[in-house]
Design a protein around this motif. Structure first.
Motif, PDB file in Angstrom:
ATOM      1  N   ALA A 209      -1.098  -5.111  -2.323  1.00  0.00           N
ATOM      2  CA  ALA A 209      -0.211  -6.156  -1.794  1.00  0.00           C
ATOM      3  C   ALA A 209      -0.161  -6.135  -0.272  1.00  0.00           C
ATOM      4  O   ALA A 209       0.047  -7.184   0.354  1.00  0.00           O
ATOM      5  CB  ALA A 209       1.188  -5.998  -2.372  1.00  0.00           C
ATOM      6  N   SER A 210      -0.378  -4.979   0.335  1.00  0.00           N
ATOM      7  CA  SER A 210      -0.336  -4.899   1.797  1.00  0.00           C
ATOM      8  C   SER A 210      -1.448  -5.728   2.441  1.00  0.00           C
ATOM      9  O   SER A 210      -1.392  -6.010   3.634  1.00  0.00           O
ATOM     10  CB  SER A 210      -0.416  -3.443   2.278  1.00  0.00           C
ATOM     11  N   HIS A 211      -2.422  -6.120   1.650  1.00  0.00           N
ATOM     12  CA  HIS A 211      -3.538  -6.928   2.174  1.00  0.00           C
ATOM     13  C   HIS A 211      -3.308  -8.425   1.996  1.00  0.00           C
ATOM     14  O   HIS A 211      -4.141  -9.212   2.432  1.00  0.00           O
ATOM     15  CB  HIS A 211      -4.850  -6.507   1.505  1.00  0.00           C
TER      16      HIS A 211
ATOM     17  N   ASP B 282       3.542  -9.404   6.755  1.00  0.00           N
ATOM     18  CA  ASP B 282       4.085  -8.188   7.370  1.00  0.00           C
ATOM     19  C   ASP B 282       3.911  -7.024   6.396  1.00  0.00           C
ATOM     20  O   ASP B 282       4.804  -6.734   5.601  1.00  0.00           O
ATOM     21  CB  ASP B 282       5.561  -8.399   7.722  1.00  0.00           C
ATOM     22  N   PRO B 283       2.769  -6.330   6.423  1.00  0.00           N
ATOM     23  CA  PRO B 283       2.460  -5.312   5.422  1.00  0.00           C
ATOM     24  C   PRO B 283       3.076  -3.933   5.665  1.00  0.00           C
ATOM     25  O   PRO B 283       2.953  -3.054   4.818  1.00  0.00           O
ATOM     26  CB  PRO B 283       0.936  -5.224   5.487  1.00  0.00           C
TER      27      PRO B 283
ATOM     28  N   ALA C 178       3.058  -0.590   3.108  1.00  0.00           N
ATOM     29  CA  ALA C 178       2.298   0.616   3.437  1.00  0.00           C
ATOM     30  C   ALA C 178       3.208   1.846   3.430  1.00  0.00           C
ATOM     31  O   ALA C 178       2.840   2.900   2.904  1.00  0.00           O
ATOM     32  CB  ALA C 178       1.603   0.455   4.791  1.00  0.00           C
ATOM     33  N   ARG C 179       4.402   1.693   4.011  1.00  0.00           N
ATOM     34  CA  ARG C 179       5.367   2.809   4.000  1.00  0.00           C
ATOM     35  C   ARG C 179       5.839   3.100   2.578  1.00  0.00           C
ATOM     36  O   ARG C 179       5.952   4.254   2.170  1.00  0.00           O
ATOM     37  CB  ARG C 179       6.560   2.501   4.904  1.00  0.00           C
ATOM     38  N   GLY C 180       6.121   2.046   1.822  1.00  0.00           N
ATOM     39  CA  GLY C 180       6.558   2.223   0.439  1.00  0.00           C
ATOM     40  C   GLY C 180       5.514   2.941  -0.398  1.00  0.00           C
ATOM     41  O   GLY C 180       5.841   3.835  -1.185  1.00  0.00           O
ATOM     42  N   ALA C 181       4.238   2.561  -0.220  1.00  0.00           N
ATOM     43  CA  ALA C 181       3.155   3.216  -0.963  1.00  0.00           C
ATOM     44  C   ALA C 181       3.083   4.699  -0.610  1.00  0.00           C
ATOM     45  O   ALA C 181       2.913   5.550  -1.486  1.00  0.00           O
ATOM     46  CB  ALA C 181       1.826   2.530  -0.668  1.00  0.00           C
ATOM     47  N   MET C 182       3.234   4.995   0.670  1.00  0.00           N
ATOM     48  CA  MET C 182       3.169   6.390   1.108  1.00  0.00           C
ATOM     49  C   MET C 182       4.271   7.222   0.438  1.00  0.00           C
ATOM     50  O   MET C 182       4.018   8.310  -0.074  1.00  0.00           O
ATOM     51  CB  MET C 182       3.317   6.472   2.631  1.00  0.00           C
TER      52      MET C 182
ATOM     53  N   GLY D  23       0.615  -1.715   9.439  1.00  0.00           N
ATOM     54  CA  GLY D  23      -0.384  -2.694   9.036  1.00  0.00           C
ATOM     55  C   GLY D  23      -0.820  -2.458   7.603  1.00  0.00           C
ATOM     56  O   GLY D  23      -0.230  -1.652   6.871  1.00  0.00           O
ATOM     57  N   SER D  24      -1.855  -3.147   7.205  1.00  0.00           N
ATOM     58  CA  SER D  24      -2.385  -3.004   5.853  1.00  0.00           C
ATOM     59  C   SER D  24      -2.929  -1.589   5.639  1.00  0.00           C
ATOM     60  O   SER D  24      -3.419  -0.958   6.570  1.00  0.00           O
ATOM     61  CB  SER D  24      -3.509  -4.009   5.611  1.00  0.00           C
TER      62      SER D  24
END
Length: 180
Positions: free
Chosen positions: A45-47, A51-52, A56-60, A123-124
């Protein structure tokens, strides 16, 4: 039923591994599986959003949650492995299962550190990090298949057939009670 298969159904420690017929390991693995699947969804979804950063933070952080959950599941799963007699097919499958899970957990821990390095994600999500996530999840799927084989094919930590049969005894209705 052989004494070896009966031994593999009993917990090494009911307090830590769960009571007979209801192990904790399958319950605990839902945390890393859900977190890591969610992290891959966030990575992809970040791609596609403007505003990704939040994805990106959530995935981390989902990856970190998955690693913590995997370590808890591994401790309990190790107790289940110790209940399986060595030298058996089930034990060999269990060793492959635990080895793959440890490799996956190490890959996700590395992925977290890669993302956390420097200023953290912005970013993505990078293609390398996304690919590592997807490959790790695929290997987890193979390991999950082996875990299912342990439970459903070999009956590790599953109640014996006599106990299972209790679930298929018709329930006696009391006179005068309506159902539905």
């Amino acid at each position: 039923m052989s004494s070896e298969s009966q031994h593999a159904k009993r917990p090494v420690s009911a307090m830590l591994a769960g009571p007979y017929g209801h192990p904790f390991h399958p319950i605990l693995v839902t945390v890393p599986i859900g977190a890591w699947v969610g992290s891959l969804v966030f990575d992809v979804a970040s791609h596609v959003v403007e505003d990704p950063d939040f994805l990106a933070r959530g995935a981390m952080w989902l990856i970190a949650l998955g690693v913590i959950g995997a370590l808890a599941a591994a401790m309990v799963g190790l107790l289940d492995l110790l209940a399986i007699p060595t030298g058996t097919r089930a034990f060999r499958v269990g060793l492959i299962h635990v080895t793959l899970n440890l490799l996956v957990t190490a890959a996700y821990a590395g992925n977290f550190l890669w993302r956390y390095a420097g200023q953290g994600p912005s970013g993505s999500v990078g293609v390398g990090q996304l690919t590592l996530n997807a490959v790790s999840l695929a290997v987890l799927g193979v390991s999950g298949y082996l875990g299912g084989k342990l439970a459903y094919h070999y009956g590790v930590r599953v109640a014996d057939e006599a106990m299972q049969a209790e679930g298929f005894v018709p329930v006696q209705r009391r006179p005068g009670r309506r159902t539905g």
